[in-house]
Design an enzyme around this catalytic site. Structure first.
Site, PDB file in Angstrom:
ATOM      1  N   SER A 177       0.837  -1.199   0.000  1.00 28.64           N
ATOM      2  CA  SER A 177       0.000   0.000   0.000  1.00 28.64           C
ATOM      3  C   SER A 177       0.870   1.246   0.000  1.00 28.64           C
ATOM      4  O   SER A 177       1.985   1.233   0.524  1.00 28.64           O
ATOM      5  CB  SER A 177      -0.888   0.024   1.239  1.00 28.64           C
ATOM      6  N   LYS A 178       0.306   2.296  -0.566  1.00 30.13           N
ATOM      7  CA  LYS A 178       1.122   3.494  -0.736  1.00 30.13           C
ATOM      8  C   LYS A 178       1.469   4.162   0.590  1.00 30.13           C
ATOM      9  O   LYS A 178       2.369   4.982   0.644  1.00 30.13           O
ATOM     10  CB  LYS A 178       0.441   4.477  -1.691  1.00 30.13           C
ATOM     11  N   ARG A 179       0.762   3.793   1.639  1.00 31.59           N
ATOM     12  CA  ARG A 179       1.105   4.355   2.938  1.00 31.59           C
ATOM     13  C   ARG A 179       2.425   3.793   3.461  1.00 31.59           C
ATOM     14  O   ARG A 179       3.112   4.410   4.245  1.00 31.59           O
ATOM     15  CB  ARG A 179      -0.024   4.100   3.950  1.00 31.59           C
ATOM     16  N   LYS A 180       2.764   2.599   2.999  1.00 28.12           N
ATOM     17  CA  LYS A 180       3.989   1.966   3.493  1.00 28.12           C
ATOM     18  C   LYS A 180       5.173   2.130   2.529  1.00 28.12           C
ATOM     19  O   LYS A 180       6.302   2.223   2.943  1.00 28.12           O
ATOM     20  CB  LYS A 180       3.748   0.470   3.732  1.00 28.12           C
ATOM     21  N   ARG A 194       6.524  11.899   2.475  1.00 23.50           N
ATOM     22  CA  ARG A 194       6.172  10.791   3.366  1.00 23.50           C
ATOM     23  C   ARG A 194       7.353  10.458   4.279  1.00 23.50           C
ATOM     24  O   ARG A 194       7.197  10.200   5.464  1.00 23.50           O
ATOM     25  CB  ARG A 194       5.758   9.587   2.506  1.00 23.50           C
TER      26      ARG A 194
END
Ligand code: GLU
Length: 481
Positions: free
Chosen positions: A256-259, A472
């Protein structure tokens, strides 16, 4: 390997965001299998989610898959005998098929109001049951249902799932997987606006496009019993299903793009070679045999067999990708490597974009390279950079702010300077920051410096993907401090 039917496979991305590495991974297996068998590889755009689908995303997906080197034989841009290949252009076909299924008794119109469904759901949650539709409208006499539908009463069409028994999915990689029908919801097939849901459109298209093998990620396995019921309801020959193991973050969760970055464009922008990316994605789900890790797509096509698919939980390990990419770089002659560097960011086009940004800031040519390093770097070393957070803010507040700025950047796909400026100023206002402080923090996160060319032009040249990655990482660093 010999197949019973003419091999026709498809990748079916939904154009609702950035071109995802998971799409390239599935497309690679489609492509290799089709080439191995002399079959056809189809690209279909699944844009039935009208609120979230955009032409920009479709274009970006096509461009990215081509960059990876996975050419399709049929698709929205190249045409083919079973088009159109964009679901939004096939609405009538799905409607006809939904009615056909109603006639056959495998689907039914449902007139339940959103209020009734909400009450039902609330009651089920309260009783600790899994929310699902209670099939009320299935019990309507068909004539009454027909009359109400004819009279224009608002309704959806649902799949008629038997209450008893089970539905078995034959997955070539996983064997038979049985699902209890009692646990399968009467899935909505056609929405009240006459547009199909994923399930109906996907199955109808796979049938009409003569897809012989449905290759997709494991996360769709739980939808497949509904698809089996649809094929059976229409009386169609089943395709073979092959659910590939899902790509994972290092912590084992679904990628996922959060990780970590999931956009194919990110990997292009940091200088991953497409042939190395293909090799890496192949390794995620397939083994060449022995302990061989480096192989070309041609070699994979030659040696391909489904027996060597590995069903583990493949981790998308960026270090491993960099290692493999390094091996491909070492295979290039100096002239080839120079050509790749030029294609990447050392060509005239990119340099000409930078020159207006730094011309006013250099006095000697030897200052050009030091003034532009952050345009050519992937990650920055913030330990070497000035402090990210403004003096009057805690690191936690600053991290929140970076995350909010990231959301704005995500929403403004084309990174229009005026729009970004306005939205960031509003954000600063809302949080009681000075716009100047927010812009400085962004500048440090994106360039590692307090002085740089104009912020928005800089981030456009750095690129959306690398910019997002830096924001990020800066936010993560602040959270950890
Ligand atoms: N549109 C679905 C997706 O975005 C396709 C899934 C499938 O291959 O059936 O992944």
């Amino acid at each position: 390997m010999s197949e019973k039917r003419e091999v026709r496979v498809r990748v079916a991305p939904s154009p609702t965001g950035d071109p995802h590495v998971g799409t390239a991974y599935v497309a690679l297996f489609d492509y290799v299998f089709a080439r191995h068998c002399g079959g056809k590889f189809v690209l279909r755009i699944e844009d039935t989610d009208r609120a979230r689908s955009t032409p920009e995303s479709e274009e970006a997906i096509l461009r990215a898959l081509r960059w990876v080197g996975l050419e399709w034989d049929e698709g929205p841009d190249v045409g083919g005998p079973y088009g159109p290949y964009r679901q939004s252009e096939r609405a009538e076909i799905y409607r006809e098929h939904a009615f056909e299924l109603v006639r056959r008794g495998h689907a039914y119109p449902c007139f339940c109001t959103p209020e009734r469904l909400a009450e039902l759901r609330a009651a089920q949650i309260k009783a600790k049951e899994d929310p699902s539709y209670d099939s009320l409208c299935r019990r309507l006499p068909p004539e009454e249902a027909e009359r109400r539908a004819q009279a224009g009463e608002c309704h959806v069409v649902r799949l008629n799932v038997p209450d008893e028994g089970e539905t078995v999915v034959h997955d070539r990689l996983r064997g038979d997987v049985a699902f209890r029908n009692a646990l399968i919801d009467d899935q909505i097939l056609l929405k009240s606006d006459g547009f199909p849901t994923y399930h109906l459109a996907n199955v109808v298209d796979d049938h009409l496009m003569r897809i012989s093998h449905v290759i997709r990620a494991e996360e769709w396995l739980s939808s497949t019993p509904k698809h089996v019921l649809l094929y059976q309801g229409f009386g169609w020959e089943l395709p073979e299903w092959l659910h590939l193991p899902l790509l994972r973050n290092p912590d084992g969760s679904k990628i996922s793009k959060r990780k970590q970055p999931v956009s194919i464009d990110y990997y292009r922008d940091i200088g991953i070679l497409p042939e190395a990316l293909r090799n890496f994605l192949a390794l995620m789900g397939w083994s060449f045999g022995g302990d061989r890790e480096k192989f070309s797509t041609e070699e994979m096509i030659e040696a391909f067999s489904w027996d060597r698919v590995t069903l583990g939980a493949p981790v998308f390990d960026m270090e491993k990708l960099a290692w493999l990419n390094g091996a491909y770089i070492r295979d290039l002659s100096p002239a080839e490597l120079l050509a790749r560097l030029r294609e990447w960011r050392l060509g005239d086009d990119f340099l000409l974009r930078l020159i207006p940004l730094v011309r006013e800031r250099i006095r000697r040519l030897d200052e050009f390279v030091p003034a532009t390093t952050f345009f050519f770097a992937g990650d920055l070393d913030y330990a070497e950079a000035p402090p990210l957070a403004p003096k009057n803010q805690t690191p936690a507040e600053a991290a929140k702010m970076l995350t909010a700025a990231l959301e704005i950047l995500d929403a403004e796909r084309d990174m229009d300077a005026d729009a970004l400026d306005a939205r960031l100023r509003t954000l600063a206002d809302e949080k009681g920051w000075k716009a100047r402080e927010l812009f400085m923090m962004l500048r440090i996160a994106i360039t590692g410096r307090t002085v740089s060319p104009p912020l928005f032009e800089t981030l456009r040249a750095v690129g959306r993907e690398i910019t997002r990655r830096r924001l990020r990482q800066a936010a993560a660093l602040l959270k950890g401090s």
